[in-house]
Design a protein around this motif. Structure first.
Motif, PDB file in Angstrom:
ATOM      1  N   LEU A 175      48.948  52.435  16.258  1.00  0.00           N
ATOM      2  CA  LEU A 175      47.896  52.484  17.276  1.00  0.00           C
ATOM      3  C   LEU A 175      46.913  53.616  16.981  1.00  0.00           C
ATOM      4  N   HIS A 176      47.438  54.773  16.611  1.00  0.00           N
ATOM      5  CA  HIS A 176      46.559  55.891  16.272  1.00  0.00           C
ATOM      6  C   HIS A 176      45.759  55.586  15.003  1.00  0.00           C
ATOM      7  N   ARG A 177      46.422  55.016  14.036  1.00  0.00           N
ATOM      8  CA  ARG A 177      45.769  54.719  12.748  1.00  0.00           C
ATOM      9  C   ARG A 177      44.634  53.722  12.899  1.00  0.00           C
ATOM     10  N   ASP A 178      44.855  52.681  13.707  1.00  0.00           N
ATOM     11  CA  ASP A 178      43.892  51.582  13.787  1.00  0.00           C
ATOM     12  C   ASP A 178      42.913  51.706  14.946  1.00  0.00           C
ATOM     13  N   TYR A 179      43.313  52.405  16.042  1.00  0.00           N
ATOM     14  CA  TYR A 179      42.475  52.399  17.244  1.00  0.00           C
ATOM     15  C   TYR A 179      42.235  53.786  17.845  1.00  0.00           C
ATOM     16  N   ASN A 180      42.726  54.846  17.206  1.00  0.00           N
ATOM     17  CA  ASN A 180      42.432  56.220  17.630  1.00  0.00           C
ATOM     18  C   ASN A 180      42.865  56.506  19.068  1.00  0.00           C
ATOM     19  N   VAL A 181      44.019  55.975  19.440  1.00  0.00           N
ATOM     20  CA  VAL A 181      44.615  56.233  20.752  1.00  0.00           C
ATOM     21  C   VAL A 181      45.985  56.868  20.528  1.00  0.00           C
ATOM     22  N   LEU A 182      46.254  57.946  21.264  1.00  0.00           N
ATOM     23  CA  LEU A 182      47.540  58.627  21.160  1.00  0.00           C
ATOM     24  C   LEU A 182      48.424  58.286  22.348  1.00  0.00           C
ATOM     25  N   VAL A 183      49.649  57.836  22.068  1.00  0.00           N
ATOM     26  CA  VAL A 183      50.690  57.657  23.073  1.00  0.00           C
ATOM     27  C   VAL A 183      51.957  58.295  22.516  1.00  0.00           C
ATOM     28  N   LEU A 184      52.962  58.464  23.356  1.00  0.00           N
ATOM     29  CA  LEU A 184      54.180  59.152  22.932  1.00  0.00           C
ATOM     30  C   LEU A 184      55.326  58.163  22.775  1.00  0.00           C
ATOM     31  N   PRO A 185      55.966  58.117  21.606  1.00  0.00           N
ATOM     32  CA  PRO A 185      57.120  57.233  21.432  1.00  0.00           C
ATOM     33  C   PRO A 185      58.243  57.557  22.414  1.00  0.00           C
ATOM     34  N   GLY A 186      58.778  56.540  23.051  1.00  0.00           N
ATOM     35  CA  GLY A 186      59.828  56.753  24.045  1.00  0.00           C
ATOM     36  C   GLY A 186      61.106  57.307  23.474  1.00  0.00           C
ATOM     37  N   SER A 187      61.418  56.968  22.228  1.00  0.00           N
ATOM     38  CA  SER A 187      62.652  57.481  21.630  1.00  0.00           C
ATOM     39  C   SER A 187      62.608  58.988  21.446  1.00  0.00           C
ATOM     40  N   PHE A 188      61.412  59.583  21.406  1.00  0.00           N
ATOM     41  CA  PHE A 188      61.287  61.032  21.300  1.00  0.00           C
ATOM     42  C   PHE A 188      61.689  61.715  22.603  1.00  0.00           C
ATOM     43  N   LEU A 189      61.715  60.975  23.715  1.00  0.00           N
ATOM     44  CA  LEU A 189      62.037  61.521  25.029  1.00  0.00           C
ATOM     45  C   LEU A 189      63.473  61.234  25.441  1.00  0.00           C
ATOM     46  N   ALA A 190      64.273  60.720  24.520  1.00  0.00           N
ATOM     47  CA  ALA A 190      65.642  60.332  24.853  1.00  0.00           C
ATOM     48  C   ALA A 190      66.576  60.758  23.731  1.00  0.00           C
ATOM     49  N   ARG A 191      67.876  60.589  23.977  1.00  0.00           N
ATOM     50  CA  ARG A 191      68.898  60.891  22.990  1.00  0.00           C
ATOM     51  C   ARG A 191      69.839  59.687  22.869  1.00  0.00           C
ATOM     52  N   GLU A 192      70.429  59.576  21.708  1.00  0.00           N
ATOM     53  CA  GLU A 192      71.451  58.550  21.503  1.00  0.00           C
ATOM     54  C   GLU A 192      72.642  58.867  22.402  1.00  0.00           C
ATOM     55  N   ALA A 193      72.987  57.955  23.292  1.00  0.00           N
ATOM     56  CA  ALA A 193      74.105  58.152  24.211  1.00  0.00           C
ATOM     57  C   ALA A 193      74.647  56.788  24.612  1.00  0.00           C
ATOM     58  N   HIS A 194      75.956  56.698  24.719  1.00  0.00           N
ATOM     59  CA  HIS A 194      76.599  55.441  25.110  1.00  0.00           C
ATOM     60  C   HIS A 194      76.174  54.295  24.186  1.00  0.00           C
ATOM     61  N   GLY A 195      75.974  54.616  22.921  1.00  0.00           N
ATOM     62  CA  GLY A 195      75.679  53.594  21.928  1.00  0.00           C
ATOM     63  C   GLY A 195      74.237  53.158  21.830  1.00  0.00           C
ATOM     64  N   GLU A 196      73.312  53.881  22.475  1.00  0.00           N
ATOM     65  CA  GLU A 196      71.900  53.498  22.397  1.00  0.00           C
ATOM     66  C   GLU A 196      70.995  54.681  22.682  1.00  0.00           C
ATOM     67  N   ASN A 197      69.760  54.554  22.226  1.00  0.00           N
ATOM     68  CA  ASN A 197      68.693  55.449  22.643  1.00  0.00           C
ATOM     69  C   ASN A 197      67.849  54.659  23.640  1.00  0.00           C
ATOM     70  N   PRO A 198      67.931  54.971  24.947  1.00  0.00           N
ATOM     71  CA  PRO A 198      67.253  54.147  25.956  1.00  0.00           C
ATOM     72  C   PRO A 198      65.738  54.253  25.945  1.00  0.00           C
ATOM     73  N   GLY A 199      65.189  55.159  25.142  1.00  0.00           N
ATOM     74  CA  GLY A 199      63.735  55.222  25.011  1.00  0.00           C
ATOM     75  C   GLY A 199      63.200  54.378  23.878  1.00  0.00           C
ATOM     76  N   ARG A 200      64.093  53.835  23.067  1.00  0.00           N
ATOM     77  CA  ARG A 200      63.655  53.066  21.896  1.00  0.00           C
ATOM     78  C   ARG A 200      62.869  51.832  22.337  1.00  0.00           C
ATOM     79  N   ASN A 201      61.863  51.496  21.527  1.00  0.00           N
ATOM     80  CA  ASN A 201      60.994  50.343  21.802  1.00  0.00           C
ATOM     81  C   ASN A 201      60.241  50.483  23.121  1.00  0.00           C
ATOM     82  N   HIS A 202      59.925  51.735  23.461  1.00  0.00           N
ATOM     83  CA  HIS A 202      59.050  52.028  24.595  1.00  0.00           C
ATOM     84  C   HIS A 202      58.061  53.112  24.174  1.00  0.00           C
ATOM     85  N   VAL A 203      56.904  53.124  24.799  1.00  0.00           N
ATOM     86  CA  VAL A 203      55.985  54.253  24.670  1.00  0.00           C
ATOM     87  C   VAL A 203      55.595  54.720  26.064  1.00  0.00           C
TER      88      VAL A 203
END
Length: 388
Positions: free
Chosen positions: A335-363
């Motif tokens: 998105l930043h590369r093609d359209y110059n918009v910054l958003v935050l990856p959801g996985s950066f706001l979470a931790r792997e727990a109970h077998g998953e990172n609940p922020g994955r595939n979210h922004v």
């Protein structure tokens, strides 16, 4: 060096900078940054006037406890907001330099690391200060995925639970039944509850303000707020993040010990900021106008978000928590590369727990820019999404 520093993970915005290293967005598109939750609405004139008129306070050493006038303004606001019959301004309120500093310092006050089994519970995804505060206090963080799923963990060794309502990044508000369950667990296991409510005044239905922990405690007959404190701030409510002004309120015994810690820590709010804070807590007109501006953004951008993206109206706060059809970091970089918009990856706001990172595939998208920029940004987001 303190060996616990080595346990800290890279902060989300540092990770974002690393992710975008070497990316050259199109110069023809103006940059729009919706990655950070920094309010962009104007700071109210009454707050700026009060700050400017109190500059004589710069010549005074402030007290860690703050001034009685500020205690009273905060207590009066909390009593109005949460329909409290009582909140003692002298013993149950403490001004702090914003919730970030206080949320971190509170863990250093509460946690007893002796024995090596101290644990701190936090929601997942979460505000990263909770984890750092736990680690540097000598405790182990324990995460609850997708809201406060209390049945997912054991409670031995838990000394502190961070709650966040409305949540960052999801905007979810904890219902009364959830608070009851958490209060009952606190009674049974003796842990302290720190409720982060810095987004409590950002919501779109004026008839339905988000439930707060003090209000929940009152409704459930826990009027002494035993083992409970809330953290609130003027940063989002009054668009004054640079003032670093907030408060902690609740259990008088915990407030007393927290004040002792802060007295030695040297975290006193300047007198000029205190006087400006009094003006802010005493006024609701600017807060209602602030909510109107955010409501207009939600009304404009939510209809634009369609397949392959998914989102919904949050209970509170100013974020959109958007599900992506591809890896969230890949989405944010593209998105930043093609359209110059910054958003935050959801996985950066979470931790792997109970077998998953609940922020994955979210922004996380912060609707902090002016309305027209938010609409333009979401239009670009959808253009990018349709290429996937």
């Amino acid at each position: 060096m303190n060996p616990r520093l080595a346990k800290l993970q890279t902060y989300p915005f540092e990770r974002l900078r690393a992710l975008l290293a070497g990316v050259a967005p199109p110069a023809a598109l103006r940059p729009i940054d919706l990655s950070i939750g920094e309010p962009k609405h104007p700071t109210p004139a009454l707050v700026k006037a009060a700050l400017a008129g109190a500059l004589d306070g710069l010549s005074v050493y402030p007290r860690a406890a703050g001034t009685p006038e500020l205690w009273q303004a905060i207590a009066a606001w909390a009593r109005r907001r949460y329909a409290l019959s009582a909140l003692d301004p002298e013993t149950q309120v403490l001004p702090v330099n914003g919730t970030r500093e206080a949320l971190f310092a509170f863990a250093q006050t509460v946690i007893d690391p002796a024995g090596g089994n101290a644990r701190v519970v936090a929601p997942n995804p979460f505000y990263q200060i909770y984890e750092g505060a736990a680690l540097l206090a000598g405790a182990t963080p324990v995460f609850l995925n997708h809201g406060m799923r209390f049945d997912r963990i054991g409670w031995d060794g838990v000394q502190l639970v961070y709650a966040c309502s409305p949540g960052n990044p999801t905007g979810r508000v904890m219902p009364l039944a959830e608070w009851k369950e958490l209060f009952d667990l606190s009674e049974r296991h003796g842990f302290v509850i720190a409720s982060d409510e810095c987004y409590s005044e950002i919501y779109c239905d004026e008839a339905r303000p988000p439930l707060g922990a003090l209000d929940a405690a009152r409704r459930l007959g826990r009027g002494d707020f035993s083992r409970l404190v809330i953290f609130s701030s003027l940063s989002k409510r009054s668009n004054a993040p640079g003032m670093r002004s907030g408060f902690v309120a609740g259990d008088a015994a915990l407030i007393k010990q927290f004040l002792l810690y802060r007295t030695y820590h040297g975290s006193a709010m300047g007198v000029a900021v205190q006087r400006a804070s009094i003006a802010a807590w005493n006024d609701e007109a600017h807060v209602r106008e602030n909510r109107r501006l955010y409501a207009s953004k939600y009304a404009a951008v939510l209809p634009l978000i369609q397949e392959p993206l998914k989102t919904e109206m949050p209970d509170g706060g100013f974020y959109l928590w958007v599900r992506t059809p591809i890896d969230d970091a890949e989405f944010a970089r593209g998105l930043h590369r093609d359209y110059n918009v910054l958003v935050l990856p959801g996985s950066f706001l979470a931790r792997e727990a109970h077998g998953e990172n609940p922020g994955r595939n979210h922004v996380r998208i912060a609707l902090v820019a002016p309305l027209e920029e938010c609409v333009e940004a979401i239009g670009r987001v959808m253009q990018f999404a349709k290429t996937l």
